[in-house]
Scaffold this active site. Structure first.
Site, PDB file in Angstrom:
ATOM      1  N   ARG A   1      13.426  -7.196  -3.511  1.00  0.00           N
ATOM      2  CA  ARG A   1      12.463  -8.258  -3.005  1.00  0.00           C
ATOM      3  C   ARG A   1      10.798  -7.289  -3.182  1.00  0.00           C
ATOM      4  O   ARG A   1      11.081  -5.456  -2.157  1.00  0.00           O
ATOM      5  CB  ARG A   1      12.721  -8.142  -1.285  1.00  0.00           C
TER       6      ARG A   1
ATOM      7  N   TYR B   1     -22.169   2.694  21.754  1.00  0.00           N
ATOM      8  CA  TYR B   1     -21.358   2.973  23.080  1.00  0.00           C
ATOM      9  C   TYR B   1     -20.546   4.295  22.955  1.00  0.00           C
ATOM     10  O   TYR B   1     -20.815   4.811  22.972  1.00  0.00           O
ATOM     11  CB  TYR B   1     -20.579   1.862  22.856  1.00  0.00           C
TER      12      TYR B   1
HETATM   13  C1  LIG Z   1       8.567  -6.573   4.613  1.00  0.00           C
HETATM   14  C2  LIG Z   1       9.764  -5.746   3.570  1.00  0.00           C
HETATM   15  C3  LIG Z   1      10.067  -6.074   2.176  1.00  0.00           C
HETATM   16  C4  LIG Z   1       8.882  -6.053   1.436  1.00  0.00           C
HETATM   17  O1  LIG Z   1       9.344  -3.970   1.637  1.00  0.00           O
HETATM   18  P1  LIG Z   1       7.721  -2.768   1.223  1.00  0.00           P
HETATM   19  O2  LIG Z   1       7.852  -1.663   1.083  1.00  0.00           O
HETATM   20  O3  LIG Z   1       6.218  -3.821   1.155  1.00  0.00           O
HETATM   21  O4  LIG Z   1       8.290  -3.822  -0.476  1.00  0.00           O
HETATM   22  C5  LIG Z   1      11.504  -5.863   1.956  1.00  0.00           C
HETATM   23  N1  LIG Z   1      12.986  -6.229   2.616  1.00  0.00           N
HETATM   24  C6  LIG Z   1      12.177  -7.094   3.544  1.00  0.00           C
HETATM   25  C7  LIG Z   1      13.938  -7.576   4.670  1.00  0.00           C
HETATM   26  C8  LIG Z   1      11.278  -6.878   4.278  1.00  0.00           C
HETATM   27  O5  LIG Z   1      10.601  -6.834   6.204  1.00  0.00           O
END
Ligand SMILES: *Cc1c(COP(=O)(O)O)cnc(C)c1O
Length: 377
Positions: free
Chosen positions: A221, A267
């Site tokens: 991911r 400000y």
């Molecule tokens: C956001 C997220 C990712 C990606 O994380 P990075 O640090 O941006 O690579 C992967 N897995 C889950 C469950 C996430 O919430």
């Protein structure tokens, strides 16, 4: 929100940087793994559909988003690739997700029972069971509960397709690997507790993909690395391939004035010129996501570091210039000017936060303009 296109403040997105980052990450995968591009929160402020298109061209084969609406936005734009929502959706939307072939995480068996009421069974809902191995956010916490959920899905196979199991690491971006290894061990126990190994088994965010191997997973991911940012900030500087930052932020002076000593700026009159000074006005402010706590930080004008003086207003802030510059002179907030550079990491450190937050805070009012475009593959 209205996008301010008639104003010189804008976010530039370097498409070839995104392409290169994803290409390198894909090349770095082992043969059994695929890269799902994490493009939640408008692709960390870089533009959901822009990044979806480039990531696919560079070899990503699926997407992760945070909320159901982001997934629906991708489907509406015509993307047919696998999509996984990373946050728990409300069970009454299970059928909507199923109809659009959107996979969702499940962390409690109750959720399945509630979702089953909404599901028609016309198309089974793809489910990735989340397991909590130490993040403490979402996921099953016991093997028995996980197995009960898996059994429930098996018994209701017309409605549920148990497609994946995953976890999320809390410290994959840290030099200290103790908790990482504990979580990896716990994850393997969860997987072993399942009667059947699902199609997708996944644990890796960007940091895990960069600095850890040894997990038998088959999806990465990949999030922040897409955008060329080091997930650790500066803690781990070594990366297996160079990350190329994709985002820059620029504006232009709307006014430059010469003020005598003792002139108050913005400000609260928190800044008073110590001597005769040149003060420039920049048409961007906290409504654009350039936070009030950036006061005292600097921007680049013509290769000079210029301090942001006085409070940041909603739509404008002031800087101290080394000499007179005409209105229309370029101001770089993130990026390069002359021999100098300001990175998102620099801005984040000044603001006491992480680059993820600075990028996500850049509001919709700022236009996103692509440079070095990657054409449709
Ligand atoms: C956001 C997220 C990712 C990606 O994380 P990075 O640090 O941006 O690579 C992967 N897995 C889950 C469950 C996430 O919430």
């Amino acid at each position: 929100m209205v996008v301010a296109t008639h104003r010189p403040s804008r976010v530039l997105i370097d498409e070839s940087a995104i392409y290169n980052n994803v290409t390198h990450a894909v090349a770095d995968l082992d043969d059994s793994s695929a890269l799902f591009a994490v493009i939640k929160a408008d692709a960390y402020g870089h533009g959901l559909l822009r990044v979806a298109r480039i990531a696919l061209a560079a070899g990503a084969t699926g997407f992760c988003v945070a909320v159901l609406d982001e997934a629906l936005g991708l489907r509406e734009a015509g993307y047919t690739q696998p999509i996984l929502v990373l946050g728990i959706i409300e069970p009454q939307y299970a059928e909507l997700a199923a109809q659009h072939d959107i996979a969702v995480p499940v962390a409690e068996r109750d959720w399945l029972q509630k979702a089953a009421k909404s599901l028609t069974g016309e198309l089974p809902l793809k489910v990735h069971t989340a397991v909590d191995t130490g993040m403490g956010r979402i996921g099953f916490t016991s093997d028995a509960d996980l197995r009960a959920a898996a059994d429930y899905m098996q018994a209701h196979a017309d409605k549920f397709n148990h497609e994946g199991i995953f976890t999320h690491f809390a410290t994959a971006d840290s030099l200290d690997k103790t908790q990482f290894h504990q979580q990896a061990t716990r994850f393997n126990q969860f997987v072993a507790a399942l009667p059947v190994r699902p199609k997708y088994v996944h644990v890796a965010n960007t940091a895990t993909s960069l600095w850890h191997r040894a997990c038998h997973s088959n999806i990465v991911r990949f999030g922040v690395g897409i955008y060329g940012l080091n997930p650790s900030g500066r803690e781990i500087s070594q990366t297996p391939y160079a990350l190329q930052p994709a985002l820059s932020l620029e504006s232009a002076l709307t006014q430059c004035k010469h003020v005598p000593a003792g002139t108050t700026i913005s400000y609260g009159a928190t800044y008073v010129s110590a001597a005769p000074e040149y003060i420039g006005t920049v048409p961007m402010g906290y409504a654009d996501g350039w936070l009030r706590r950036m006061q005292g930080f600097h921007v680049l004008v013509d290769g000079h570091e210029c301090e942001m003086v006085g409070r940041v207003c909603m739509d404008q802030f002031m800087i101290r210039l080394p000499h007179a510059y005409p209105a229309g002179t370029k101001v770089v907030l993130i990026g390069k000017s002359g021999g100098k550079e300001i990175t998102l990491q620099d801005a984040a450190e000044y603001a006491g936060t992480i680059h993820y937050e600075i990028a996500c805070c850049l509001s919709e009012r700022l236009p996103r303009v692509s440079i070095n475009k990657i054409s449709e593959s």
